[in-house]
Scaffold this active site. Sequence first.
Site, PDB file in Angstrom:
ATOM      1  N   ARG A 180      49.081  69.002   8.990  1.00 32.81           N
ATOM      2  CA  ARG A 180      50.092  68.021   9.080  1.00 32.81           C
ATOM      3  C   ARG A 180      49.805  67.433  10.548  1.00 32.81           C
ATOM      4  NH1 ARG A 180      50.390  69.731   5.065  1.00 32.81           N
ATOM      5  NH2 ARG A 180      52.571  70.003   4.062  1.00 32.81           N
ATOM      6  N   CYS A 236      59.557  67.098   3.461  1.00 36.14           N
ATOM      7  CA  CYS A 236      60.320  68.289   3.621  1.00 36.14           C
ATOM      8  C   CYS A 236      60.565  67.803   5.407  1.00 36.14           C
ATOM      9  CB  CYS A 236      59.264  69.639   3.590  1.00 36.14           C
ATOM     10  SG  CYS A 236      58.838  70.167   2.466  1.00 36.14           S
ATOM     11  N   GLU A 307      59.042  68.327  11.003  1.00 32.97           N
ATOM     12  CA  GLU A 307      57.341  67.892  10.796  1.00 32.97           C
ATOM     13  C   GLU A 307      57.670  66.356  10.318  1.00 32.97           C
ATOM     14  OE1 GLU A 307      56.008  69.925   6.590  1.00 32.97           O
ATOM     15  OE2 GLU A 307      55.640  67.871   5.802  1.00 32.97           O
TER      16      GLU A 307
HETATM   17  C1  LIG Z   1      59.875  62.791  -1.567  1.00 31.49           C
HETATM   18  C2  LIG Z   1      59.206  63.009  -0.520  1.00 31.49           C
HETATM   19  C3  LIG Z   1      58.850  63.953  -1.109  1.00 31.49           C
HETATM   20  C4  LIG Z   1      57.254  64.265  -0.424  1.00 31.49           C
HETATM   21  N1  LIG Z   1      56.343  65.296   0.061  1.00 31.49           N
HETATM   22  C5  LIG Z   1      55.036  65.434   0.814  1.00 31.49           C
HETATM   23  C6  LIG Z   1      53.980  66.609   0.617  1.00 31.49           C
HETATM   24  O1  LIG Z   1      54.106  67.160  -0.516  1.00 31.49           O
HETATM   25  N2  LIG Z   1      53.658  66.581   1.452  1.00 31.49           N
HETATM   26  C7  LIG Z   1      53.731  66.298   2.288  1.00 31.49           C
HETATM   27  O2  LIG Z   1      52.619  65.789   3.345  1.00 31.49           O
HETATM   28  N3  LIG Z   1      54.150  64.933   3.286  1.00 31.49           N
HETATM   29  C8  LIG Z   1      54.725  64.481   2.092  1.00 31.49           C
HETATM   30  N4  LIG Z   1      56.170  63.682   2.103  1.00 31.49           N
HETATM   31  C9  LIG Z   1      56.306  63.199   3.263  1.00 31.49           C
HETATM   32  C10 LIG Z   1      55.399  61.642   3.298  1.00 31.49           C
HETATM   33  O3  LIG Z   1      55.421  61.404   1.761  1.00 31.49           O
HETATM   34  C11 LIG Z   1      54.161  62.274   3.847  1.00 31.49           C
HETATM   35  O4  LIG Z   1      53.989  62.038   5.321  1.00 31.49           O
HETATM   36  C12 LIG Z   1      53.323  61.148   3.851  1.00 31.49           C
HETATM   37  O5  LIG Z   1      51.798  60.441   3.455  1.00 31.49           O
HETATM   38  C13 LIG Z   1      53.286  59.603   4.906  1.00 31.49           C
HETATM   39  O6  LIG Z   1      52.639  58.105   4.454  1.00 31.49           O
HETATM   40  P1  LIG Z   1      53.667  56.736   4.782  1.00 31.49           P
HETATM   41  O7  LIG Z   1      52.756  55.871   4.967  1.00 31.49           O
HETATM   42  O8  LIG Z   1      54.628  57.334   4.229  1.00 31.49           O
HETATM   43  O9  LIG Z   1      53.697  56.998   6.434  1.00 31.49           O
HETATM   44  P2  LIG Z   1      54.643  56.289   7.461  1.00 31.49           P
HETATM   45  O10 LIG Z   1      56.164  57.783   6.801  1.00 31.49           O
HETATM   46  O11 LIG Z   1      54.918  54.771   7.316  1.00 31.49           O
HETATM   47  O12 LIG Z   1      54.341  57.047   9.163  1.00 31.49           O
HETATM   48  C14 LIG Z   1      53.837  58.615   9.245  1.00 31.49           C
HETATM   49  C15 LIG Z   1      52.972  58.319  10.720  1.00 31.49           C
HETATM   50  O13 LIG Z   1      52.323  57.913  10.301  1.00 31.49           O
HETATM   51  C16 LIG Z   1      51.644  56.867  10.546  1.00 31.49           C
HETATM   52  N5  LIG Z   1      51.103  56.028  10.016  1.00 31.49           N
HETATM   53  C17 LIG Z   1      51.090  55.482   8.753  1.00 31.49           C
HETATM   54  N6  LIG Z   1      50.620  54.977   9.036  1.00 31.49           N
HETATM   55  C18 LIG Z   1      48.860  54.299   9.564  1.00 31.49           C
HETATM   56  C19 LIG Z   1      48.473  54.114   9.200  1.00 31.49           C
HETATM   57  N7  LIG Z   1      47.844  53.652   8.575  1.00 31.49           N
HETATM   58  N8  LIG Z   1      47.082  53.923  10.688  1.00 31.49           N
HETATM   59  C20 LIG Z   1      47.448  55.382  11.761  1.00 31.49           C
HETATM   60  N9  LIG Z   1      48.432  55.332  11.850  1.00 31.49           N
HETATM   61  C21 LIG Z   1      49.657  55.587  10.620  1.00 31.49           C
HETATM   62  C22 LIG Z   1      53.189  56.676  11.071  1.00 31.49           C
HETATM   63  O14 LIG Z   1      53.083  55.417  12.508  1.00 31.49           O
HETATM   64  C23 LIG Z   1      53.999  57.415  11.655  1.00 31.49           C
HETATM   65  O15 LIG Z   1      53.238  58.226  12.650  1.00 31.49           O
HETATM   66  C24 LIG Z   1      57.585  63.944   1.624  1.00 31.49           C
HETATM   67  C25 LIG Z   1      58.426  62.256   1.422  1.00 31.49           C
HETATM   68  C26 LIG Z   1      58.999  62.134   0.382  1.00 31.49           C
HETATM   69  C27 LIG Z   1      60.121  61.015   0.960  1.00 31.49           C
END
Ligand SMILES: Cc1cc2nc3c(=O)[nH]c(=O)nc-3n(C[C@H](O)[C@H](O)[C@H](O)COP(=O)(O)OP(=O)(O)OC[C@H]3O[C@@H](n4cnc5c(N)ncnc54)[C@H](O)[C@@H]3O)c2cc1C
Length: 315
Positions: A180, A236, A307
């Site tokens: 992470r 998580c 996380e």
């Molecule tokens: C139902 C569910 C299941 C999930 N399962 C998992 C899993 O199995 N494993 C896991 O690791 N995570 C999991 N997650 C968490 C999440 O989905 C992941 O971490 C996902 O990759 C985050 O992507 P996002 O685009 O939504 O990022 P965001 O939530 O929008 O942003 C997360 C972080 O990344 C930064 N960020 C976003 N985009 C960029 C960019 N283009 N450039 C620079 N920084 C950026 C943001 O500023 C923030 O700090 C889950 C979430 C949910 C709701």
Amino acid sequence: MAALDPIAALSALYQGVLKKGEPMAGHTTFRTGGPCDLYLEPESLDDLRIAVAFLTQQGMPLTVVGGGSNLLVRDKGIEGAVISLAGLDTQVTETREGESTILTVPAGAKTQHLCRYAAMNGLEGLTFATGIPGTVGGALAMNASTDPKGFGAIVDALTVVDISGKIRTVPRSALEIGYRHLAIDGKTRHDDGFPIIVEVKLRLTSGDSDALVAQREALLTRRKASQPVGQASAGCFFKNPEGGPSAGKLIDDLGLKGEAVGGAKVSELHANYLVNAGGATTADILALAARIKEKVQQAHGITLEEEVTLVGRET
Ligand SMILES: Cc1cc2nc3c(=O)[nH]c(=O)nc-3n(C[C@H](O)[C@H](O)[C@H](O)COP(=O)(O)OP(=O)(O)OC[C@H]3O[C@@H](n4cnc5c(N)ncnc54)[C@H](O)[C@@H]3O)c2cc1C
């Protein structure tokens, strides 16, 4: 002469979506969070660079939002500008390099579109990301995964826009990537000045598309049975402590499934999922998380670490 309104000045330079006071609850999967001062969806890479350079010049803090599926935004909202890549191109392109296929993926593309594309086109290497919501940029920013290596095993290079608006390529050798964790020039997503990831190059190998699609479907079915995927959450909530039992097991063993503060609740299905069961505020979620941390600390002497990425005004 009156000073020029910075928003009016930006509107003259920039083409994309620009809103004041946009509620972040509509941009996070937790469905909580107050308004940001400014919300932008640039419509091209040039538009993004112009906006970023301008906002940095104005001294405005920048926060990037992808799918908002790892973000917990405080109820008082976000100071400065929130930038979404939702208005940019999401077309994936493929090139061959010896035995490998290099996929070039815009950061605003959905991680699940990418995983489906790879499986259907017989490209192996993305199984670890099956079912993870959000965008590819967000997934890289936190090295989202279901296994220890995650994107560390397949990332070749990133294209980023610095806070000055300059675009550059960051080779794999310059990335620090772990559980992470992604650092670029020593900065992580928690630090001011972390660049905006706009494109990702991934190195995949050839596989059997029927087998990859079947494996993907089996993993999605398993995920649905063991995680509250239909409820508002950020996945998580806590990281798994190193070398110990998982955070979910520690919380479950303390009988905390179903524990609630306001509209925030520990999922009955998976104890490391805090869900917005209806009408939760971020304050509810944080109070529930603090209660869990205290109980785990008292019972096991372990300090759980979040996380989810917490952002926004504290006061
Ligand atoms: C139902 C569910 C299941 C999930 N399962 C998992 C899993 O199995 N494993 C896991 O690791 N995570 C999991 N997650 C968490 C999440 O989905 C992941 O971490 C996902 O990759 C985050 O992507 P996002 O685009 O939504 O990022 P965001 O939530 O929008 O942003 C997360 C972080 O990344 C930064 N960020 C976003 N985009 C960029 C960019 N283009 N450039 C620079 N920084 C950026 C943001 O500023 C923030 O700090 C889950 C979430 C949910 C709701």
